[in-house]
Design a protein around this motif. Structure first.
Motif, short mmCIF file in Angstrom:
data_model
loop_
_atom_site.label_atom_id
_atom_site.label_comp_id
_atom_site.label_asym_id
_atom_site.label_seq_id
_atom_site.Cartn_x
_atom_site.Cartn_y
_atom_site.Cartn_z
N ILE A 167 -15.71 -0.72 -18.23
CA ILE A 167 -16.42 0.50 -18.63
C ILE A 167 -16.43 1.45 -17.44
CG2 ILE A 167 -18.58 1.48 -19.48
CD1 ILE A 167 -19.26 -1.25 -20.63
N ARG A 168 -16.01 2.67 -17.69
CA ARG A 168 -15.98 3.68 -16.62
C ARG A 168 -16.99 4.77 -16.91
NH1 ARG A 168 -10.84 1.65 -17.07
NH2 ARG A 168 -9.71 1.26 -15.12
N LEU A 169 -17.79 5.07 -15.90
CA LEU A 169 -18.76 6.15 -15.98
C LEU A 169 -18.19 7.33 -15.22
CD1 LEU A 169 -21.72 6.33 -17.14
CD2 LEU A 169 -22.49 6.12 -14.78
N ILE A 170 -18.09 8.48 -15.86
CA ILE A 170 -17.50 9.65 -15.22
C ILE A 170 -18.50 10.80 -15.20
CG2 ILE A 170 -15.16 8.99 -15.88
CD1 ILE A 170 -15.25 11.05 -18.09
N ASP A 171 -18.33 11.65 -14.20
CA ASP A 171 -19.20 12.81 -13.99
C ASP A 171 -18.35 14.06 -14.14
OD1 ASP A 171 -20.98 14.75 -13.19
OD2 ASP A 171 -21.80 13.56 -11.54
N LEU A 172 -18.68 14.87 -15.12
CA LEU A 172 -17.90 16.08 -15.39
C LEU A 172 -18.04 17.12 -14.29
CD1 LEU A 172 -18.67 16.53 -19.21
CD2 LEU A 172 -16.64 15.55 -18.17
N ARG A 173 -18.98 16.96 -13.38
CA ARG A 173 -19.15 17.92 -12.29
C ARG A 173 -18.16 17.68 -11.16
NH1 ARG A 173 -25.44 16.74 -11.38
NH2 ARG A 173 -24.48 14.65 -11.32
N GLN A 174 -17.52 16.52 -11.14
CA GLN A 174 -16.62 16.20 -10.03
C GLN A 174 -15.32 16.97 -10.11
OE1 GLN A 174 -16.18 11.96 -9.92
NE2 GLN A 174 -18.20 11.61 -9.01
N SER A 175 -14.72 17.01 -11.30
CA SER A 175 -13.45 17.72 -11.47
C SER A 175 -13.24 18.00 -12.95
CB SER A 175 -12.29 16.89 -10.92
OG SER A 175 -12.16 15.69 -11.64
N ALA A 176 -12.33 18.91 -13.22
CA ALA A 176 -12.05 19.25 -14.61
C ALA A 176 -11.36 18.10 -15.33
CB ALA A 176 -11.18 20.50 -14.67
N LEU A 177 -10.42 17.42 -14.65
CA LEU A 177 -9.76 16.25 -15.21
C LEU A 177 -10.32 15.01 -14.51
CD1 LEU A 177 -7.64 15.24 -17.19
CD2 LEU A 177 -5.95 15.39 -15.35
N CYS A 178 -11.05 14.21 -15.26
CA CYS A 178 -11.77 13.09 -14.66
C CYS A 178 -10.90 11.84 -14.63
CB CYS A 178 -13.06 12.82 -15.44
SG CYS A 178 -14.17 14.24 -15.52
N ASP A 179 -9.81 11.91 -13.86
CA ASP A 179 -8.96 10.73 -13.71
C ASP A 179 -9.64 9.66 -12.87
OD1 ASP A 179 -6.91 11.68 -15.25
OD2 ASP A 179 -5.90 12.67 -13.59
N SER A 180 -10.49 10.07 -11.96
CA SER A 180 -11.22 9.11 -11.14
C SER A 180 -12.63 8.97 -11.69
CB SER A 180 -11.28 9.58 -9.69
OG SER A 180 -11.93 10.84 -9.60
N HIS A 181 -13.12 7.75 -11.72
CA HIS A 181 -14.42 7.47 -12.29
C HIS A 181 -15.49 7.45 -11.20
CE1 HIS A 181 -12.28 3.66 -11.41
NE2 HIS A 181 -13.41 3.34 -10.81
N ALA A 182 -16.73 7.69 -11.62
CA ALA A 182 -17.85 7.61 -10.68
C ALA A 182 -18.28 6.17 -10.46
CB ALA A 182 -19.02 8.45 -11.20
N LYS A 183 -18.24 5.37 -11.52
CA LYS A 183 -18.60 3.96 -11.43
C LYS A 183 -17.72 3.16 -12.38
CE LYS A 183 -23.44 4.30 -9.96
NZ LYS A 183 -24.86 3.93 -10.27
N LEU A 184 -17.47 1.91 -11.99
CA LEU A 184 -16.66 1.01 -12.81
C LEU A 184 -17.46 -0.26 -13.06
CD1 LEU A 184 -13.95 0.17 -14.12
CD2 LEU A 184 -13.28 -0.72 -11.87
N PHE A 185 -17.60 -0.62 -14.33
CA PHE A 185 -18.32 -1.83 -14.71
C PHE A 185 -17.33 -2.81 -15.32
CE2 PHE A 185 -21.06 1.87 -15.21
CZ PHE A 185 -22.15 1.54 -14.42
N GLU A 186 -17.12 -3.92 -14.66
CA GLU A 186 -16.28 -4.97 -15.19
C GLU A 186 -16.70 -6.31 -14.60
OE1 GLU A 186 -12.23 -4.21 -14.31
OE2 GLU A 186 -12.51 -4.12 -12.13
N GLU A 187 -16.45 -7.35 -15.38
CA GLU A 187 -16.86 -8.69 -14.97
C GLU A 187 -15.64 -9.45 -14.45
OE1 GLU A 187 -19.92 -12.09 -16.69
OE2 GLU A 187 -18.69 -10.91 -18.08
#
Length: 533
Positions: free
Chosen positions: A328-348
């Protein structure tokens, strides 16, 4: 299957409580669209029943959604129709919702009634790609109400539509002092929705020789005048619900749309397919912005696809999306117009030596939901429910085994494609419980508060606490057993370690939790079941 047999691993998923809440006692409330089949069915009628079942395939529910108030419920089906239900128990008793909550209604439970339905999508054909686009409703999302009108978004594989459902009053002209039997032309009471002037020439005062025309000023009163002259009045005798499509958002996805989600700003929403997530404005249908694109330059390098996406319930700049790799990737629209990089990554992380052929398949997340306060994310993969704290990306805070007894059957599930079934999940409004579906029309409710061991198994029937019994040596000759034999050939439903039967052909994929009460709506084929606790 006993509700407490499966393992529940918790790790501080809920808010601090003086003690874990007690397990809820679920009761049947309502059912819509249930078909009653006879206990005994003749062999000669089998073909007829199969034809009827094929005709009813378009009635199978494919989407369920409560609005934010919980007073309205929407369902979509494979036939492209949207059906709306309205809550009635609060209106019948009178008073506000707060007044009703203060009173001790031991027998009161949520009651809904059919409100209206409309055809949202039609089957289409893409001639450029030689692709048939079915009308099945994939998702429904409610929008903010305005001026007493209901607004919602519905989507199939390619096209999203914005609907407005509003009550329209039928206006009629009445109280005209005329004798209908002596009227010139059509003297019946005219009805109109926007005009109070009848189109026909009417007799004046019951004197046909003194009739007048609206097109000329040649009219006169009868001798002695009219004792009482009454002007026609426009009255509203009845109301009807009208659904109108306000916007159509199309031609923006090359792959099948799997998710739509409204933003908390009330102005924008997202739509997601396998490789892209687009941002729309509700008022602009011919333009969207691509905010996530995971398509590689070479499609042979593709390793994962987007499976679900949802906006944060209160932060308009935050959204999350899941992938087929179980992340699961959490993204912040304030970082960039194209959110290729995520703010947080949730994986087990995988346990050493636990990898198998089915590991990646069952790890694929089919649905994610934010908790009401936005603190937690609930995800559903094939075998488990996981609760994630957005402030802790090291692992889930709670893991719930949904149908662990099916693990030895993964080969069979893979052969009949059941392993690719996409089960949805939901959270209660208070965040203390989660729910998801399983096979044999079963669904499970887990407690996620600290120290809670609640794990209840319910069946989508009028007796939800009924347990599945072991398959008898000679099955009864009912409609359900005949269709099951035809669908699955000579294979009989399997039996788990507890002696409970399970059937891969009956599955509960879609369900929704009331936003403020312990009430669940779930879909079993073309039937909508409602439960409360």
């Amino acid at each position: 299957m006993n509700g407490g047999d499966d393992e529940v691993a918790t790790g501080g998923g809920g808010a601090a409580q003086p003690g874990p809440p007690q397990s809820l006692e679920w009761k049947f409330s309502q059912v819509f669209g249930e078909r009653t089949a006879g206990e005994e069915v003749q062999e000669g009628l089998m073909v007829l029943f199969l034809v009827i079942q094929e005709m009813n395939a378009i009635d199978i529910i494919s989407a369920i959604e409560f609005d934010k108030t919980g007073d309205h419920l929407a369902t979509g089906d494979r036939g492209g129709r949207v059906v709306l239900f309205e809550r009635t128990d609060t209106k019948d008793h009178g008073g506000s919702r707060r007044d009703l909550e203060r009173m001790d209604y031991s027998i009161r439970h949520p009651e809904f009634r059919y409100k209206t339905e409309f055809q949202s999508h039609e089957p289409e054909f893409d001639y450029l790609k030689s692709l048939e686009i079915e009308e099945k409703i994939n998702k429904i999302r409610w929008c903010q109400m305005a001026n007493g009108a209901l607004f919602l978004l519905s989507t199939n594989d390619k096209t999203i539509k914005f609907w407005k459902v509003q009550e329209k009053k039928v206006k009629k002209i009445s109280d005209m002092n005329m004798d209908p039997s002596k009227a010139v032309g059509n003297g019946s009471v005219a009805s109109s929705s926007n005009s109070a002037i009848p189109k026909s020439y009417l007799a004046n005062g019951g004197c046909p020789e003194r009739s007048f025309s609206y097109l000329s000023n040649d009219f006169s009163f009868p001798p002695g005048g009219i004792p009482s002259l009454r002007l026609p009045t426009v009255t509203s005798h009845e109301t009807s619900l009208v659904a109108r499509c306000r916007r159509v958002y199309a031609h923006a996805h090359d792959y099948h749309i799997n998710s739509i989600s409204n933003n908390s700003d009330g102005e924008t929403f997202i739509s997601a397919d396998d490789l892209r997530i687009n941002l729309w404005n509700l008022e602009i249908s011919n333009q969207s912005f691509n905010i996530v694109d995971v398509k590689p330059a070479n499609m042979e390098d593709l390793t994962e696809v987007i499976t679900s996406a949802e906006f944060h319930p209160t932060h308009c700049n935050t959204l999350a999306y899941s992938s087929s790799k179980g992340s699961i990737r959490l993204i912040d629209l304030r970082q960039s117009a194209l959110c290729d990089s995520h703010a947080k990554l949730f994986e087990e992380t995988e346990a050493p030596g636990s990898r198998s052929f089915f590991t990646e398949i069952i790890a694929s997340i089919s649905d994610i939901k934010f908790a009401k306060d936005g603190r937690f994310i609930l995800s559903r993969d094939y075998m488990t429910l996981k609760l994630w704290d957005i402030n802790m990306d090291s692992g889930p805070v709670a893991t719930f085994q949904v149908h662990e007894y099916l693990r030895p059957k993964l080969c069979d599930l893979y052969e009949n494609d059941s392993i690719f079934d996409k089960f949805e999940c939901c959270l209660s409004g208070d965040g203390l419980r989660v729910a998801t579906g399983s096979y044999s029309n079963l669904f499970r409710v887990f407690g996620c508060a600290s120290g809670s061991t609640e794990a209840t198994t319910l069946e989508a029937s009028k007796n939800p606490m009924r347990r599945q019994v072991q398959t008898p040596s000679r099955p009864s000759r009912s409609l359900s057993s005949i269709t099951r034999v035809v669908r699955r050939g000579a294979d009989a439903p399997g039996v788990d370690a507890n002696g409970n039967s399970f059937d891969f052909t009956t599955k509960l994929l879609h369900l929704a939790w009331h936003p403020t009460e312990n009430s669940i709506a779930c879909a079993a084929a073309n039937s909508l079941y409602m439960y409360y606790a």
